[in-house]
Scaffold this motif. Structure first.
Motif, mmCIF file in Angstrom:
data_model
loop_
_atom_site.group_PDB
_atom_site.id
_atom_site.type_symbol
_atom_site.label_atom_id
_atom_site.label_comp_id
_atom_site.label_asym_id
_atom_site.label_seq_id
_atom_site.Cartn_x
_atom_site.Cartn_y
_atom_site.Cartn_z
ATOM 1 N N PRO A 188 0.846 -1.213 0.000
ATOM 2 C CA PRO A 188 0.000 0.000 0.000
ATOM 3 C C PRO A 188 0.870 1.248 0.000
ATOM 4 O O PRO A 188 1.937 1.281 0.624
ATOM 5 C CB PRO A 188 -0.801 -0.131 1.303
ATOM 6 C CG PRO A 188 0.056 -0.973 2.190
ATOM 7 C CD PRO A 188 0.789 -1.932 1.288
ATOM 8 N N GLN A 208 -2.985 3.720 0.091
ATOM 9 C CA GLN A 208 -3.917 3.157 -0.883
ATOM 10 C C GLN A 208 -3.426 1.809 -1.392
ATOM 11 O O GLN A 208 -2.223 1.602 -1.604
ATOM 12 C CB GLN A 208 -4.080 4.110 -2.065
ATOM 13 C CG GLN A 208 -4.770 5.422 -1.728
ATOM 14 C CD GLN A 208 -4.902 6.306 -2.950
ATOM 15 O OE1 GLN A 208 -3.919 6.670 -3.585
ATOM 16 N NE2 GLN A 208 -6.138 6.661 -3.296
ATOM 17 N N SER A 210 -2.384 -0.957 -3.895
ATOM 18 C CA SER A 210 -1.716 -0.830 -5.194
ATOM 19 C C SER A 210 -1.170 -2.186 -5.598
ATOM 20 O O SER A 210 -0.885 -3.044 -4.748
ATOM 21 C CB SER A 210 -0.600 0.215 -5.142
ATOM 22 O OG SER A 210 0.347 -0.119 -4.139
ATOM 23 N N SER A 232 -2.909 -0.977 -10.902
ATOM 24 C CA SER A 232 -3.501 0.210 -10.282
ATOM 25 C C SER A 232 -2.634 1.382 -10.724
ATOM 26 O O SER A 232 -1.548 1.174 -11.269
ATOM 27 C CB SER A 232 -3.545 0.090 -8.750
ATOM 28 O OG SER A 232 -2.255 -0.120 -8.224
ATOM 29 N N ARG A 234 -1.224 4.371 -8.989
ATOM 30 C CA ARG A 234 -0.833 5.284 -7.916
ATOM 31 C C ARG A 234 0.403 6.098 -8.304
ATOM 32 O O ARG A 234 1.211 5.668 -9.115
ATOM 33 C CB ARG A 234 -0.530 4.502 -6.628
ATOM 34 C CG ARG A 234 -1.597 3.528 -6.204
ATOM 35 C CD ARG A 234 -2.936 4.182 -6.015
ATOM 36 N NE ARG A 234 -3.939 3.210 -5.577
ATOM 37 C CZ ARG A 234 -5.238 3.398 -5.678
ATOM 38 N NH1 ARG A 234 -5.718 4.517 -6.211
ATOM 39 N NH2 ARG A 234 -6.086 2.477 -5.271
ATOM 40 N N GLN A 237 4.152 4.634 -8.415
ATOM 41 C CA GLN A 237 3.914 3.251 -7.987
ATOM 42 C C GLN A 237 5.063 2.306 -8.310
ATOM 43 O O GLN A 237 5.551 1.580 -7.442
ATOM 44 C CB GLN A 237 2.623 2.730 -8.637
ATOM 45 C CG GLN A 237 2.294 1.282 -8.284
ATOM 46 C CD GLN A 237 0.942 0.865 -8.806
ATOM 47 O OE1 GLN A 237 -0.022 1.618 -8.714
ATOM 48 N NE2 GLN A 237 0.849 -0.344 -9.365
#
Length: 314
Positions: A188, A208, A210, A232, A234, A237
């Motif tokens: 996360p 969040q 991910s 995802s 982000r 990321q």
């Protein structure tokens, strides 16, 4: 949409392409350089009329609406000095544009950056009635960047991005042997600001969710060439997932080691080795499957060849 001006009042006529959006968002987009506070003031005061009637900021435009906009004072916009520039086009039609963004170029102005890709393209193409970013790439990352040329396409692309429909793949060179053939990383991620106000991301249980899928493509001594598939989207990321896995991206000035990056620069790698090379998605209007690719930039190819030729000992 047509634009008819009489004295200092303007009248905007809405067509199907602009229908469905909130009037406050519409005014922010077309009244370039006008502070948002002023836009909301003229909405609250009733100076903006739709079909001769008062509306509030949440009103959604309909096909055929006529908007009366009072005289507004436009502030000078720093982005007006953006030089017009084109970028290598990978795909273009009436609905979308996909370019191969070079490293070192921001996608938009802001945070101390006067202009980016979007401002440069708008300056180079005043004939584009509508042009908006469909997603983002870090300034240091090169590769495929999608832009929408119609609002309907932008909304559809945003829907697809929220549902993680596009298959987005990157090439990254890590500074460590990657264990196994690859695998999923689901740390996360939490955004925060450094003491000097710079945006960063760290692994944190309160962050969040991910997900990145990594595949080892080539082992080069202490380096590993990886394909990263985003599940995802982000901020930073791939960079944070690789660093947290003990395999920092070569040349990463935010999550890498400064001394190591200086060594890499002396060896010829003067940028981060992260490139968005493949994108597969349904066309936002026709539904046709698009598979788009951007070749690895010359400077990254050259560094890979140097690693291979020198027995992976750099």
């Amino acid at each position: 949409m047509t634009d008819n001006r009489k004295d200092s009042v303007s009248f905007q006529h809405i067509d199907a392409e602009d229908a469905g959006q909130r009037i406050d968002n519409y005014l922010v987009r077309i009244l370039k350089g006008v502070p948002k506070s002023h836009i909301y003031r003229i909405l609250r005061s009733g100076e903006v009329r739709v079909n001769r009637g008062r509306i509030d900021a949440s009103y959604r435009l309909a096909d055929g609406d006529e908007i009366r906009i009072p005289p507004v004072r436009t502030a000078e916009r720093p982005v007006s000095s953006a030089p017009g520039s084109d970028f290598p086009v990978i795909y273009e039609d009436n609905f979308m544009l996909v370019i191969n963004k070079p490293s070192g170029v921001a996608v938009h102005g802001g945070s101390g950056i006067s202009f980016g890709v979007i401002e440069q393209l708008r300056k180079a193409h005043p004939d584009y009635r509508f042009l908006e970013l469909a997603h983002r790439l870090d300034r240091e990352t090169s590769g495929l960047l999608m832009l929408a040329k119609k609002r309907s396409a932008l909304l559809k692309l945003h829907d697809m991005m929220r549902d993680n429909i596009p298959d987005k793949r990157y090439l990254a060179l890590g500074i460590a042997p990657w264990q196994g053939k690859g695998g999923s990383v689901k740390f996360p991620l939490l955004k925060y600001l450094t003491a000097d106000g710079e945006r960063r991301v760290r692994v944190d249980d309160s962050g969040q969710a991910s997900h990145t899928i990594f595949t080892v493509l080539e082992r080069l001594g202490r380096f590993t060439l990886l394909e990263a598939r985003l599940k995802s989207g982000r901020t930073h990321q791939i960079r944070v997932h690789m660093a947290a896995s003990g395999c920092q991206i070569a040349g990463d000035d935010k999550y890498g080691d400064p001394a190591t990056n200086r060594d890499l620069s002396r060896q010829g790698l003067r940028r981060m080795f992260l490139h968005a090379y493949r994108l597969t998605l349904p066309h936002p209007v026709t539904g046709e499957t698009l598979t788009l690719e951007a070749p690895l930039p010359d400077e990254l190819l050259a560094y890979l060849e140097k690693l291979r030729e020198n027995g992976q000992e750099l």
